[in-house]
Structure formats: structure tokens, C-alpha cells
Design a protein around this motif. Structure first.
Motif, short mmCIF file in Angstrom:
data_model
loop_
_atom_site.label_atom_id
_atom_site.label_comp_id
_atom_site.label_asym_id
_atom_site.label_seq_id
_atom_site.Cartn_x
_atom_site.Cartn_y
_atom_site.Cartn_z
N THR A 215 0.83 -1.21 0.00
CA THR A 215 0.00 0.00 0.00
C THR A 215 0.87 1.25 0.00
O THR A 215 0.60 2.21 -0.74
CB THR A 215 -0.96 0.00 1.21
OG1 THR A 215 -1.86 -1.11 1.08
CG2 THR A 215 -1.75 1.29 1.29
N ARG B 83 0.97 4.14 -2.90
CA ARG B 83 0.79 5.57 -2.59
C ARG B 83 1.93 6.39 -3.17
O ARG B 83 1.73 7.47 -3.70
CB ARG B 83 0.70 5.78 -1.08
CG ARG B 83 -0.60 5.34 -0.49
CD ARG B 83 -0.68 5.65 0.99
NE ARG B 83 -1.95 5.19 1.51
CZ ARG B 83 -2.12 4.67 2.71
NH1 ARG B 83 -1.09 4.57 3.54
NH2 ARG B 83 -3.30 4.27 3.10
N THR C 35 1.50 6.73 -6.88
CA THR C 35 0.50 7.76 -7.15
C THR C 35 1.11 9.14 -6.99
O THR C 35 0.89 10.02 -7.83
CB THR C 35 -0.71 7.58 -6.21
OG1 THR C 35 -1.26 6.28 -6.43
CG2 THR C 35 -1.76 8.63 -6.46
N GLY D 230 -4.85 -6.14 -7.60
CA GLY D 230 -5.22 -5.89 -8.99
C GLY D 230 -4.11 -6.10 -10.01
O GLY D 230 -4.31 -5.83 -11.20
N THR E 118 -2.52 -1.32 -13.50
CA THR E 118 -2.84 -0.03 -14.10
C THR E 118 -3.61 0.79 -13.08
O THR E 118 -4.42 0.27 -12.32
CB THR E 118 -3.68 -0.18 -15.39
OG1 THR E 118 -4.85 -0.94 -15.10
CG2 THR E 118 -2.88 -0.88 -16.47
N ASP E 119 -3.32 2.08 -13.04
CA ASP E 119 -3.95 3.06 -12.15
C ASP E 119 -3.79 2.70 -10.67
O ASP E 119 -4.75 2.33 -10.00
CB ASP E 119 -5.42 3.26 -12.50
CG ASP E 119 -5.96 4.55 -11.89
OD1 ASP E 119 -5.19 5.32 -11.28
OD2 ASP E 119 -7.18 4.80 -12.02
N ALA F 141 -3.59 4.50 -8.18
CA ALA F 141 -4.37 5.37 -7.28
C ALA F 141 -5.67 4.70 -6.86
O ALA F 141 -6.16 4.93 -5.76
CB ALA F 141 -4.65 6.71 -7.95
N THR F 142 -6.25 3.86 -7.73
CA THR F 142 -7.51 3.21 -7.38
C THR F 142 -7.29 1.83 -6.78
O THR F 142 -8.25 1.16 -6.43
CB THR F 142 -8.42 3.07 -8.63
OG1 THR F 142 -7.75 2.25 -9.59
CG2 THR F 142 -8.75 4.42 -9.21
N SER F 143 -6.04 1.42 -6.64
CA SER F 143 -5.74 0.08 -6.15
C SER F 143 -5.03 0.09 -4.81
O SER F 143 -4.45 -0.92 -4.41
CB SER F 143 -4.86 -0.65 -7.16
OG SER F 143 -5.52 -0.74 -8.39
N VAL F 144 -5.07 1.20 -4.10
CA VAL F 144 -4.36 1.29 -2.82
C VAL F 144 -4.97 0.36 -1.79
O VAL F 144 -4.30 -0.10 -0.90
CB VAL F 144 -4.31 2.75 -2.32
CG1 VAL F 144 -3.79 2.84 -0.91
CG2 VAL F 144 -3.46 3.57 -3.25
N HIS F 145 -6.23 0.03 -1.93
CA HIS F 145 -6.87 -0.90 -1.00
C HIS F 145 -7.08 -2.22 -1.73
O HIS F 145 -7.65 -2.26 -2.80
CB HIS F 145 -8.21 -0.36 -0.51
CG HIS F 145 -8.07 0.97 0.17
ND1 HIS F 145 -7.50 1.10 1.41
CD2 HIS F 145 -8.37 2.21 -0.24
CE1 HIS F 145 -7.48 2.37 1.74
NE2 HIS F 145 -8.00 3.07 0.77
#
Length: 194
Positions: A106, A110, A113, A139, A163-164, A166-170
Motif C-alpha cells: 500500500t 501511494r 501515485t 489488482g 494499471t492506475d 491510485a484506485t488500487s491502494v486498497h
């Protein structure tokens, strides 16, 4: 991670990766790029009391950590986004299954990101199913194999991409905040810092 963490990191590194452990010089080189306005690395450690119990590192390319969109050469970076590579994640054996690996990953996502990276890549030993499952929860998808990547054991590496970030931090299966044996923030009493 700071310079004074290198010795305890090396102890864990040699215990967990005896055939392909990083050298002192490799960690020094990575940390040389982890501070200041031109930083392209993020390395963190996890400690429980005075004991180092995990560490992780990421490198970024093609983006600026300050988010100003500049490319570093005086021109605008435009919409170009960077990519990041997870360089290492390690957790001492007595902390396997506690959620510490998720917390370290995580922190790296971050950082990716913050570095404005649109994709994160990593290599994972083909025989390290535990790590593969962790990455999949966040992911990451398998995109290829690098034959004989880990030397001297000649072990293949599974190449994975997210990919991305920022949306996969959790992760897809976060730990329960109501389960006292598996707290939402990972290992109770464990601090993560860079």
C-alpha cells in the motif's frame, strides 16, 4: 528507509533470499535516489519495537514527484504519465500472514501515485505463490515470464502489471477492522516509515 536501516535490511535479505540477495551497494545506490526534489525512489521499513520486520522499495520513471507536470528538462510534461517498478518487498517469516506485506505494498502504491505513475510493474519468482496472491489482491495481472531472471538459481520471474495504482491502494480483500486477531492496519505495534 535510511542509511542506518541497511544493516538490518541486509540481515533479513540474506535470510529470505540467500541465492539472490541484494548487496549493501545496491541498497546504498537506491537510497541515493530516494531524497530531495529529484527523488525517483521510495523505500520504507517496518519496525516492531527496535526490530526491523519488513521493507519495500519502488522506483519511478517519467514523472515528477511534486506533481507540477514538468518533465525535468524545462518543458511541460503534458499528459505523459510515468511508470513505477516494485523493486523489493520482504517480511520476516514470523510476520507472514499478518497483513504487513499488504501495508508495505500500500505504501509503495501511494508513492507511485505521488510520482504520477499510471502503471506499476514487478517481477515475482514463479515459485512464490504467496507473493503472487498478494499482488493479485491489489489488482496486478500477469503479463509475461522472464526465463532465468533470478540468478544463480536460474528461476523464472512472473512479470505483473497494475494499471492506475491510485484506485488500487486498497486490496480487493481488505482485512477486517472488527477482527482483533487481524487488525485493519496490519500488525499491531508495527510502524512503517521511509
Amino acid at each position: 528507509m535510511r542509511w542506518w536501516d541497511i544493516e538490518p535490511v541486509l540481515q533479513v535479505e540474506r535470510e529470505l533470499f540467500p541465492e539472490d540477495a541484494w548487496s549493501r551497494g545496491m541498497f546504498w545506490s537506491e537510497l541515493a535516489h530516494a531524497r530531495g526534489p529529484a527523488a525517483t525512489r521510495r523505500y520504507v521499513v517496518a519496525e516492531e519495537g527496535d526490530r526491523l520486520v519488513g521493507y519495500a522499495g519502488l522506483t519511478a520513471a517519467g514523472a515528477q514527484p511534486d506533481g507540477d507536470g514538468a518533465s525535468g528538462d524545462g518543458t511541460s510534461g503534458g499528459d505523459a504519465a510515468g511508470v513505477a517498478d516494485v523493486q523489493t518487498i520482504a517480511v520476516t517469516r514470523d510476520h507472514w500472514g499478518t497483513g504487513l506485506g499488504s501495508r508495505l505494498l500500500t505504501e509503495l502504491l501511494r508513492a507511485a501515485t505521488a510520482f504520477e505513475c499510471a502503471e506499476v510493474f514487478l517481477e515475482c519468482r514463479i515459485d512464490n505463490v504467496r507473493a503472487q496472491k498478494l499482488y493479485e489482491r491489489f489488482g496486478f495481472e500477469s503479463i509475461g515470464v522472464r526465463k532465468g531472471y533470478y540468478q544463480p538459481g536460474n528461476v523464472d520471474a512472473l512479470v505483473m502489471r497494475l494499471t492506475d495504482p491510485a484506485t488500487s491502494v486498497h486490496p480487493a480483500n481488505p482485512m477486517s477492522a472488527t477482527n482483533p486477531t487481524n487488525p485493519a492496519n496490519g500488525v499491531e505495534g508495527t510502524e512503517i516509515h521511509g
